[in-house]
Design a protein around this motif. Sequence first.
Motif, short mmCIF file in Angstrom:
data_model
loop_
_atom_site.label_atom_id
_atom_site.label_comp_id
_atom_site.label_asym_id
_atom_site.label_seq_id
_atom_site.Cartn_x
_atom_site.Cartn_y
_atom_site.Cartn_z
N ASP A 1 0.78 -1.24 0.00
CA ASP A 1 0.00 0.00 0.00
C ASP A 1 0.81 1.29 0.00
O ASP A 1 0.35 2.31 0.50
N THR B 1 2.54 4.24 -2.64
CA THR B 1 1.94 4.85 -3.82
C THR B 1 3.00 5.44 -4.74
O THR B 1 3.99 6.00 -4.29
N THR C 1 -1.54 2.60 -6.94
CA THR C 1 -1.57 2.14 -5.56
C THR C 1 -2.16 0.74 -5.50
O THR C 1 -3.13 0.44 -6.19
N GLN D 1 -4.39 -1.54 -3.69
CA GLN D 1 -5.48 -1.38 -2.73
C GLN D 1 -5.87 -2.67 -2.02
O GLN D 1 -6.77 -2.66 -1.17
N ASP E 1 -5.90 -2.56 1.81
CA ASP E 1 -6.98 -1.72 2.31
C ASP E 1 -8.32 -2.43 2.19
O ASP E 1 -9.17 -2.33 3.08
N ASP F 1 2.70 4.95 2.90
CA ASP F 1 1.32 5.29 3.27
C ASP F 1 1.26 6.29 4.42
O ASP F 1 0.24 6.96 4.59
N THR G 1 0.85 9.58 2.62
CA THR G 1 -0.32 9.80 1.77
C THR G 1 -1.60 10.01 2.58
O THR G 1 -2.69 10.08 2.01
N ARG G 2 -1.48 10.15 3.89
CA ARG G 2 -2.67 10.23 4.74
C ARG G 2 -3.56 11.43 4.42
O ARG G 2 -4.78 11.35 4.60
N ASP H 1 -5.60 9.72 1.24
CA ASP H 1 -6.36 8.47 1.31
C ASP H 1 -6.95 8.15 2.68
O ASP H 1 -7.78 7.25 2.79
N GLU I 1 -8.58 12.68 3.73
CA GLU I 1 -9.36 13.30 2.64
C GLU I 1 -9.33 14.82 2.72
O GLU I 1 -10.33 15.49 2.51
N TRP J 1 -4.50 14.04 -5.04
CA TRP J 1 -3.16 13.70 -5.50
C TRP J 1 -2.50 14.89 -6.18
O TRP J 1 -1.29 15.09 -6.07
#
Length: 273
Positions: free
Chosen positions: A117, A119, A133, A135, A138, A210, A213-214, A217, A220, A224
């Motif tokens: 996970d 990216t 990514t 997934q 997840d 990851d 990238t919080r 993903d 929110e 990107w």
Amino acid sequence: MKVALGSQPAEPSRENEDFAAAVPGAAVLLDGAGVAGAETGCVHGIAWFSATLGGLLLSAISTQSTRPLVECLADSIRAVRSLHGDTCDLAHRASPTSTVVAVRAGEGVLEYLVLGDSTLLLADLDGKTTAVTDQRLDEVGKRLRAPVDALSTGSPEHVVALAEYRDALTGLRNQLGGFWIAGPDPLAAEHAFTGTAPVESLTSVTLLSDGATRLVDLFELATWQDTLAAVGSVGPDGLIRRVREAEADDPDGRRWPRGKAQDDATILHWVLA
């Protein structure tokens, strides 16, 4: 080759289990997986595993330019296995593992591989950003996380529920219907996502664990495209600071349920044009 790299452990007192590095024409990022301080059967630890695998993989993809990335990863997993097979229990169900992102540019083509996970962001000349990514972790996690997400991050109850969740997740590792990640078995490499893109069509490639990238993903709070713009303006360290600020605003995981209040975060940004 213009590369910017930033990496921070989840806590200053903890070892960083992420690894990222680049050489001319190639780059890798790995996010070691496991539970710090828990029994893994390995005397070396998770950080050793991700760094050792990452170093061997980077060497393989940069010196064996015609060998497919999947084969380079499988060979590197075998090499790591040989390094600690005599000292560690590689059959232990919690043996160290790692996500893998690898990219290589040569003869006008960028090759990439993503397993786990972490990216890869591909930015093209038209301003479009494509995220590659894996997934599957997840998707499996969502089926198991409800009891964990209902509790405050770091509370005694959360710690117990998280341990049970991770135990269940481990049972689905490198299994059909589960998820795939680099560990003791080189066959996992065959399940990586791979692809190519014309180098001339890209402006940059960005590799992210990851923990970095919080904002996109998990929280929110960004897209990107926002992530790529932030890396370009404030650099990898600046983007990681923004992640830390968001984490600090929700230390108990009430707004954003998560296993770790903070996570290791690493970004490698490679400008191509």
